[in-house]
Write a protein that holds these residues in place. Structure first.
Motif, PDB file in Angstrom:
ATOM      1  N   LEU A  81     148.516  -7.632   0.813  1.00  0.00           N
ATOM      2  CA  LEU A  81     147.830  -7.687   2.101  1.00  0.00           C
ATOM      3  C   LEU A  81     148.833  -7.629   3.248  1.00  0.00           C
ATOM      4  O   LEU A  81     149.930  -8.177   3.165  1.00  0.00           O
ATOM      5  N   ASN A  82     148.433  -6.973   4.326  1.00  0.00           N
ATOM      6  CA  ASN A  82     149.254  -6.856   5.526  1.00  0.00           C
ATOM      7  C   ASN A  82     148.675  -7.791   6.582  1.00  0.00           C
ATOM      8  O   ASN A  82     147.586  -7.555   7.108  1.00  0.00           O
ATOM      9  N   LEU A  83     149.404  -8.844   6.910  1.00  0.00           N
ATOM     10  CA  LEU A  83     148.908  -9.841   7.852  1.00  0.00           C
ATOM     11  C   LEU A  83     148.848  -9.329   9.286  1.00  0.00           C
ATOM     12  O   LEU A  83     148.270  -9.987  10.152  1.00  0.00           O
ATOM     13  N   LEU A  84     149.437  -8.181   9.561  1.00  0.00           N
ATOM     14  CA  LEU A  84     149.331  -7.581  10.888  1.00  0.00           C
ATOM     15  C   LEU A  84     147.969  -6.921  11.089  1.00  0.00           C
ATOM     16  O   LEU A  84     147.571  -6.652  12.217  1.00  0.00           O
ATOM     17  N   ASP A  85     147.249  -6.687  10.011  1.00  0.00           N
ATOM     18  CA  ASP A  85     145.942  -6.050  10.043  1.00  0.00           C
ATOM     19  C   ASP A  85     144.867  -7.102  10.336  1.00  0.00           C
ATOM     20  O   ASP A  85     144.735  -8.098   9.625  1.00  0.00           O
TER      21      ASP A  85
END
Length: 90
Positions: free
Chosen positions: A55-59
């Motif tokens: 998962l990309n926490l910037l998304d």
């Protein structure tokens, strides 16, 4: 002096968090209703989801997904599990 809360996850009195872990009303709710033990367990589960699902926490959608999973976790509802995760044997 240790602050205690009635933890909704553990369903018992337990040591509370020192500060709200999130900003805003959600963080205040967690601070008032979730114990340090339950918060730590959630962090382990959340980290596993982030790592195993890449998962990309910037998304923004990822952050919304994790908040929804956290709500389910503390409400004792079914939560997503990390694909391929195998617990260590003792």
């Amino acid at each position: 002096m240790v602050r205690t809360v009635h933890c909704v996850k553990l369903k018992k009195e337990a040591e509370g968090l020192l500060t709200p872990p999130l900003p805003g009303p959600k963080g205040q709710w967690v601070y008032e209703n979730i114990s340090q033990e339950a918060w730590t367990a959630w962090q382990v589960h959340q980290t596993r989801l982030i790592n195993e699902k890449h998962l990309n926490l910037l998304d923004r959608e990822t952050r919304d997904y994790l908040m929804a999973q956290m709500d389910k976790y503390f409400a004792d509802e079914a939560v997503d599990q990390a694909d391929g995760y195998v617990p260590e044997r003792e």
